[in-house]
Scaffold this motif. Structure first.
Motif, short mmCIF file in Angstrom:
data_model
loop_
_atom_site.label_atom_id
_atom_site.label_comp_id
_atom_site.label_asym_id
_atom_site.label_seq_id
_atom_site.Cartn_x
_atom_site.Cartn_y
_atom_site.Cartn_z
N ASP A 87 2.52 -8.28 12.55
CA ASP A 87 2.00 -7.15 12.04
C ASP A 87 0.95 -6.79 13.23
O ASP A 87 0.30 -7.68 13.57
N ASP A 88 0.82 -5.48 13.55
CA ASP A 88 0.04 -5.10 14.44
C ASP A 88 -1.59 -5.06 14.02
O ASP A 88 -2.46 -4.74 14.70
N GLU A 89 -1.67 -5.22 12.49
CA GLU A 89 -2.89 -5.03 11.85
C GLU A 89 -3.38 -6.65 11.38
O GLU A 89 -2.68 -7.18 10.71
N LYS A 90 -4.59 -6.76 12.26
CA LYS A 90 -5.01 -8.34 12.07
C LYS A 90 -5.57 -8.68 10.73
O LYS A 90 -4.99 -9.85 10.22
N LEU A 91 -5.98 -7.62 9.89
CA LEU A 91 -6.44 -7.81 8.70
C LEU A 91 -5.29 -8.01 7.68
O LEU A 91 -5.19 -9.00 6.88
N SER A 92 -4.01 -7.24 7.85
CA SER A 92 -2.95 -7.43 7.16
C SER A 92 -2.38 -8.99 7.25
O SER A 92 -1.90 -9.46 6.31
N ILE A 93 -2.25 -9.56 8.40
CA ILE A 93 -2.03 -10.69 8.92
C ILE A 93 -2.77 -11.83 7.96
O ILE A 93 -2.29 -12.79 7.32
N VAL A 94 -4.12 -11.64 7.96
CA VAL A 94 -5.12 -12.49 7.33
C VAL A 94 -4.69 -12.67 5.99
O VAL A 94 -4.89 -13.64 5.24
N GLN A 95 -4.76 -11.42 5.47
CA GLN A 95 -4.55 -11.16 3.74
C GLN A 95 -3.01 -11.91 3.51
O GLN A 95 -2.85 -12.59 2.44
N MET A 96 -1.97 -11.67 4.12
CA MET A 96 -0.66 -12.25 3.81
C MET A 96 -0.71 -13.55 3.93
O MET A 96 -0.02 -14.71 3.17
N LYS A 97 -1.52 -14.17 5.13
CA LYS A 97 -1.44 -15.56 5.18
C LYS A 97 -2.12 -16.44 4.13
O LYS A 97 -1.70 -17.44 3.81
N MET A 98 -3.30 -15.78 3.59
CA MET A 98 -3.95 -16.41 2.55
C MET A 98 -3.23 -16.51 1.31
O MET A 98 -3.17 -17.43 0.47
N MET A 99 -2.40 -15.35 1.04
CA MET A 99 -1.41 -15.21 -0.15
C MET A 99 -0.37 -16.30 -0.06
O MET A 99 -0.16 -17.08 -1.10
N LEU A 100 0.23 -16.48 1.09
CA LEU A 100 1.28 -17.61 1.05
C LEU A 100 0.82 -18.80 1.12
O LEU A 100 1.74 -19.63 0.36
N GLU A 101 -0.19 -19.11 1.77
CA GLU A 101 -0.72 -20.40 1.91
C GLU A 101 -1.18 -21.03 0.30
O GLU A 101 -1.20 -22.18 0.18
N LYS A 102 -1.24 -20.24 -0.53
CA LYS A 102 -1.54 -20.53 -2.00
C LYS A 102 -0.36 -21.26 -2.78
O LYS A 102 -0.33 -21.77 -3.82
N LEU A 103 0.96 -20.88 -2.05
CA LEU A 103 2.07 -21.25 -2.70
C LEU A 103 2.60 -22.60 -2.14
O LEU A 103 2.12 -22.88 -1.04
N GLU A 104 3.33 -23.13 -3.16
CA GLU A 104 3.94 -24.47 -2.77
C GLU A 104 4.88 -24.33 -1.40
O GLU A 104 5.79 -23.46 -1.47
N ASP A 105 4.90 -25.39 -0.67
CA ASP A 105 5.88 -25.69 0.36
C ASP A 105 6.07 -24.62 1.16
O ASP A 105 7.22 -24.31 1.96
N ILE A 106 4.90 -23.79 1.45
CA ILE A 106 4.94 -22.69 2.43
C ILE A 106 4.19 -23.33 3.70
O ILE A 106 2.86 -23.77 3.55
N VAL A 107 4.66 -23.05 4.81
CA VAL A 107 4.13 -23.46 6.29
C VAL A 107 4.02 -22.33 7.06
O VAL A 107 5.13 -21.71 7.44
N ILE A 108 2.80 -21.78 7.50
CA ILE A 108 2.95 -20.65 8.47
C ILE A 108 2.87 -21.27 9.88
O ILE A 108 1.96 -21.80 10.36
N VAL A 109 3.92 -21.00 10.58
CA VAL A 109 4.18 -21.65 11.86
C VAL A 109 3.60 -20.73 13.16
O VAL A 109 3.48 -21.27 14.32
N GLY A 110 3.33 -19.41 12.64
CA GLY A 110 2.91 -18.66 13.61
C GLY A 110 2.59 -17.22 13.33
O GLY A 110 3.05 -16.45 12.28
N THR A 111 1.43 -16.66 13.85
CA THR A 111 1.19 -15.23 13.48
C THR A 111 1.07 -14.33 14.86
O THR A 111 0.57 -14.83 15.85
N TYR A 112 1.57 -13.17 14.75
CA TYR A 112 1.57 -12.43 15.92
C TYR A 112 1.35 -11.01 15.75
O TYR A 112 1.87 -10.22 14.58
#
Length: 377
Positions: A7-32
């Motif tokens: 996502d070209d908006e850094k805030l959107s990436i931060v928000q999505m990353k936080m939401m996903l990391e609260k879920l089980e068996d989720i690994v964020i392997v990269g943000t761009y």
């Protein structure tokens, strides 16, 4: 589940990353923040899923999704955007889901459940194919046969995707260059536009192959040149099977006549006969000639053994499979005359005359007509 965020908006990436990391068996392997960087990274990071923003500069998410899938055919894509007017385009690219910003937790959970279900079912299909294999059929039309089932027509998303796969199969032991595919499928179209169409079509074909066979048939990028090659494992092809059985036959005798009958039956129709592919004509003619030669040999054997009914059966089979073989009608005319069946002889000549007029706008050869006039009642 390994997820990449683009996502070209850094805030959107931060928000999505936080939401996903609260879920089980989720690994964020990269943000761009840049789509081109993400495309280059997927080959090494090999995520299961990419969350792609659609509205990005230089290259939008729809274009990036095609390139990402070309690098990693098995990847799942979820598009994310603030505008819902992209929905139709997103689903034409067979995205698993489409999320509108701002993304809510409840909606995100549904997407993750769909992803888990898709990934698990894909793994199950792959395991089944690995254990039991499958079979792709090219006689008459393109079908896939799951173990223990009848062959089924493959449901391609477009005719271009179907022909692209058929062409890659036709040259299955070679790398097919990108410029060859552009000339074949988009001749006369501006190169940039044609290249985009090619990437979309590769994407569509890969999705169909994955749904059909798991991962046992893939279209792979050729790394040392701009091209593609068909890759498969534990999959049979009816054309290769048939020619292998034909080559393995020993001279015909009473002990192996059933092997000859099986080869006769396994030829279900011309190679890609239902499609008007000019590039397939030479191979179609070659296989047809092999089959006709085999059929005549079997029919002649039965005649030599005095088994006229079997010879008639073989000639009728030839006629059903390929109604434009004049020789089968002529042979049947002679056979029916030999067993004193004038009605059968007359029917064969009339059928030949009708099919030649309808399909080829011609008439029976002079030899056949003269023989008929000499032997008619």
């Amino acid at each position: 589940m390994r997820i990449m965020l683009v996502d070209d908006e850094k805030l959107s990436i931060v928000q999505m990353k936080m939401m996903l990391e609260k879920l089980e068996d989720i690994v964020i392997v990269g943000t761009y923040l840049d789509a081109m960087e993400a495309i280059q990274a997927v080959r090494d990071l090999r995520p299961d899923v990419v969350f792609l923003d659609i509205s990005m500069p230089v290259m939008n998410g729809l274009q990036a999704g095609i390139h990402i899938q070309n690098e990693l055919p098995d990847i799942e894509i979820v598009f994310v955007t603030a505008y819902d007017n992209y929905a139709i385009q997103a689903f034409e690219l067979n995205a698993l889901d489409y999320l509108l910003k701002p993304v809510h937790n409840e909606r995100l959970h549904k997407t993750i459940e769909r992803l888990r279900s898709r990934i698990q079912s894909g793994a199950a299909a792959t395991d089944l194919a690995k254990e039991e294999g499958g079979r792709v059929c090219f006689f008459q039309n393109i079908r896939f046969q799951q173990p223990g089932r009848e062959p089924e027509l493959i449901k391609w998303r477009t005719n271009k995707a179907q022909e692209l796969f058929a062409y890659l199969f036709h040259y299955r032991n070679q790398i097919v260059r990108k410029d060859s595919l552009l000339e074949l499928l988009w001749s006369g179209i501006e190169e940039r536009k044609a290249s985009q169409q090619l990437y979309t079509t590769i994407y569509q074909a890969r999705r169909t192959l994955k749904e059909m066979s798991g991962e046992v048939i893939q279209i792979q990028n050729a790394r040392l040149t701009e091209g593609y090659k068909l890759y498969w494992r534990n999959v049979a092809f009816d054309v290769s099977e048939w020619e292998g059985k034909l080559d393995a036959l020993e001279p015909l005798h009473a002990g192996n006549v059933q092997d000859y009958e099986q080869v006769l039956a396994d030829y279900e129709g011309g190679y890609l006969a239902d499609y008007d592919y000019a590039w397939a004509q030479a191979e179609q003619d070659r296989l047809r000639w092999l089959w006709i030669t085999h059929t005549v040999k079997l029919s002649d054997y039965y005649l030599a053994q005095g088994l006229r009914e079997d010879a008639i059966r073989v000639q009728l089979h030839m006629q059903r499979v390929d109604p434009l073989i004049e020789e089968s009608y002529f042979n049947l005319m002679k056979l029916y005359t030999a067993i004193h069946h004038p009605v059968g002889m007359e029917e064969q000549y009339r059928s030949l005359t009708a099919i030649l007029e309808q399909q080829l706008d011609t008439v029976p050869s002079e030899e056949v007509t003269e023989w008929y006039l000499a032997h008619r009642s």
